[in-house]
Design a protein around this motif. Structure first.
Motif, short mmCIF file in Angstrom:
data_model
loop_
_atom_site.label_atom_id
_atom_site.label_comp_id
_atom_site.label_asym_id
_atom_site.label_seq_id
_atom_site.Cartn_x
_atom_site.Cartn_y
_atom_site.Cartn_z
N PRO A 133 98.75 110.86 50.55
CA PRO A 133 98.86 110.59 49.10
C PRO A 133 100.20 109.96 48.74
O PRO A 133 101.17 110.66 48.43
N LEU A 134 100.24 108.65 48.76
CA LEU A 134 101.49 107.93 48.46
C LEU A 134 101.77 107.97 46.96
O LEU A 134 100.87 107.70 46.15
N CYS A 135 103.00 108.28 46.59
CA CYS A 135 103.36 108.35 45.16
C CYS A 135 103.06 107.02 44.48
O CYS A 135 103.34 105.95 45.02
N LYS A 136 102.51 107.10 43.27
CA LYS A 136 102.01 105.87 42.65
C LYS A 136 103.09 104.83 42.41
O LYS A 136 102.85 103.64 42.58
N GLU A 137 104.31 105.28 42.07
CA GLU A 137 105.39 104.30 41.83
C GLU A 137 105.75 103.56 43.12
O GLU A 137 106.09 102.37 43.07
N ASP A 138 105.73 104.27 44.26
CA ASP A 138 106.07 103.60 45.52
C ASP A 138 105.05 102.53 45.85
O ASP A 138 105.39 101.48 46.39
N CYS A 139 103.79 102.81 45.52
CA CYS A 139 102.74 101.83 45.77
C CYS A 139 102.87 100.67 44.79
O CYS A 139 102.78 99.50 45.17
N GLU A 140 103.12 100.98 43.52
CA GLU A 140 103.22 99.93 42.50
C GLU A 140 104.36 98.96 42.80
O GLU A 140 104.21 97.74 42.68
N SER A 141 105.52 99.51 43.21
CA SER A 141 106.65 98.60 43.45
C SER A 141 106.42 97.79 44.73
O SER A 141 106.82 96.62 44.80
N TRP A 142 105.76 98.37 45.70
CA TRP A 142 105.40 97.63 46.92
C TRP A 142 104.55 96.41 46.54
O TRP A 142 104.80 95.28 46.93
N TRP A 143 103.55 96.67 45.70
CA TRP A 143 102.64 95.60 45.26
C TRP A 143 103.37 94.55 44.42
O TRP A 143 103.24 93.35 44.67
N GLU A 144 104.20 95.01 43.46
CA GLU A 144 104.97 94.08 42.62
C GLU A 144 105.87 93.20 43.48
O GLU A 144 105.94 91.99 43.29
N TYR A 181 94.35 88.72 47.98
CA TYR A 181 93.74 89.68 48.91
C TYR A 181 93.85 91.12 48.43
O TYR A 181 93.04 91.98 48.80
N PHE A 182 94.89 91.39 47.60
CA PHE A 182 95.10 92.75 47.09
C PHE A 182 95.22 92.68 45.57
O PHE A 182 96.33 92.59 45.04
N PRO A 183 94.10 92.72 44.85
CA PRO A 183 94.15 92.53 43.39
C PRO A 183 94.91 93.64 42.65
O PRO A 183 95.37 93.41 41.53
N THR A 184 95.00 94.82 43.23
CA THR A 184 95.68 95.95 42.56
C THR A 184 96.61 96.65 43.55
O THR A 184 96.44 96.50 44.77
N PRO A 185 97.54 97.46 43.03
CA PRO A 185 98.38 98.25 43.94
C PRO A 185 97.53 99.11 44.88
O PRO A 185 97.81 99.19 46.08
N ALA A 186 96.49 99.74 44.35
CA ALA A 186 95.66 100.61 45.19
C ALA A 186 94.99 99.81 46.30
O ALA A 186 94.85 100.30 47.43
N ALA A 187 94.57 98.58 46.00
CA ALA A 187 93.93 97.75 47.03
C ALA A 187 94.92 97.53 48.18
O ALA A 187 94.55 97.63 49.35
#
Ligand SMILES: *[C@@H]1O[C@H](CO)[C@@H](O)[C@H](O)[C@H]1NC(C)=O
Ligand SMILES: *[C@@H]1O[C@H](CO)[C@@H](O)[C@H](O)[C@H]1NC(C)=O
Ligand SMILES: *[C@@H]1O[C@H](CO)[C@@H](O)[C@H](O)[C@H]1NC(C)=O
Ligand SMILES: *[C@@H]1O[C@H](CO)[C@@H](O)[C@H](O)[C@H]1NC(C)=O
Length: 256
Positions: A133-144, A181-187
């Motif tokens: 369970p990766l913290c949502k902010e860590d995933c969001e900033s990775w994607w951004e 290829y990754f439309p969202t952070p979760a993708a």
């Protein structure tokens, strides 16, 4: 059957149940989920201190599953760890790359992924992680940070052309921006490593999600997270194991 005897039996049953429930947590067998290293390609057998861990891997130096060499390799563009080239579609922006380095450090160094370790039959490793369970902010900033860099695949574990010894895009996969290829952070976080991560809706600091980034001056926040999920998993397994026994005892009493 004598009423007094039956009451004694019930009291006994109640105390057995109470003692079972009150055992110290450490006896519940979750030990092998905490402070462990997965059986991967480069992981050490057990976590131990590593004073010299390199740069972005240094937060794990008090207790690490990676060696110094692994931490150095984690920072190279085509590391000898897996001969994997992040820049398979041209240069990756430095802001993006640091997320991949941090992801590699977490994977190689963290002793707190035990609750999510699974056995696998792969040539290059015997165990993997699943649904961390990766913290949502860590995933969001990775994607951004990565959305304007380029790639040609949404699963980076499978389907590469390895004929040169380093991963290359198969001819049928064209390079596009990450957000194609990754439309969202979760993708991104869920798909890129075949569900090694499952992005959490918990936030950094909640004690309920794994942080890729942390300040070691405050300790490693993932220790508490692993303890929480290890306990939840063991209690679940425990109750399932205990029910048939308790039901059996109750039936025995009712029928006697
Ligand atoms: C570091 O690790 C790589 C990959 O396992 C290995 O090829 C290399 O020889 C190691 N270097 C040192 C100095 O141990
Ligand atoms: C792994 O492979 C071995 C031998 O090929 C097989 O016996 C075993 O069932 C496999 N395990 C899993 C989890 O697929
Ligand atoms: C794989 O890469 C090689 C060159 O490294 C190329 O000749 C070949 O056509 C590629 N195959 C596929 C299926 O992409
Ligand atoms: C996600 O958030 C919702 C609402 O805040 C909450 O009810 C739910 O339990 C959370 N689930 C997870 C897996 O964190």
């Amino acid at each position: 059957m004598d009423m007094a005897w039956k009451i004694i039996q019930l009291l006994l049953l109640a105390s057995v149940t109470a003692v079972w429930g009150a055992r110290p947590k450490s006896q519940k067998g979750k030990k092998n989920l905490l402070n462990v290293c997965m059986y991967g390609k480069h992981h050490k057998k057990e976590p131990s201190p590593e004073d010299k861990l390199h740069d972005q891997c240094s937060p794990w130096k008090k207790k690490a599953c990676c060696s110094v060499n692994t931490s150095l390799e984690a920072h190279r563009d085509v590391s000898l760890l897996y001969n994997f080239n992040w820049e398979h579609c041209g240069p990756m922006k430095p802001a993006c790359k640091r997320n991949f380095i941090q992801d590699t450090c977490l994977y190689e160094c963290s002793p707190n992924l035990g609750p999510w370790i699974q056995k696998v039959n792969q040539s290059w490793r015997k165990e993997r992680i699943l649904n961390v369970p990766l913290c949502k902010e860590d995933c969001e900033s990775w994607w951004e940070d990565c959305r304007t860099s380029y790639t040609c695949k949404s699963n980076w574990h499978k389907g590469w052309n390895w004929t040169s010894g380093i991963n290359e895009c198969p001819v049928k996969n064209t390079c596009h921006r990450f957000d194609f290829y990754f439309p969202t952070p979760a993708a991104l976080c869920n798909e890129i490593w075949s569900h090694s991560f499952k992005v959490s809706n918990y936030s950094r600091g909640s004690g309920r999600c794994i942080q890729m980034w942390f300040d070691p001056a405050q300790g490693n926040p993932n220790e508490e997270v692993a303890r929480f999920y290890a306990e939840a998993m063991m209690n679940g397994a425990e109750l399932h194991g205990a029910w048939p026994l308790l039901l059996g005892l109750v039936l025995l009493l009712l029928l006697s």
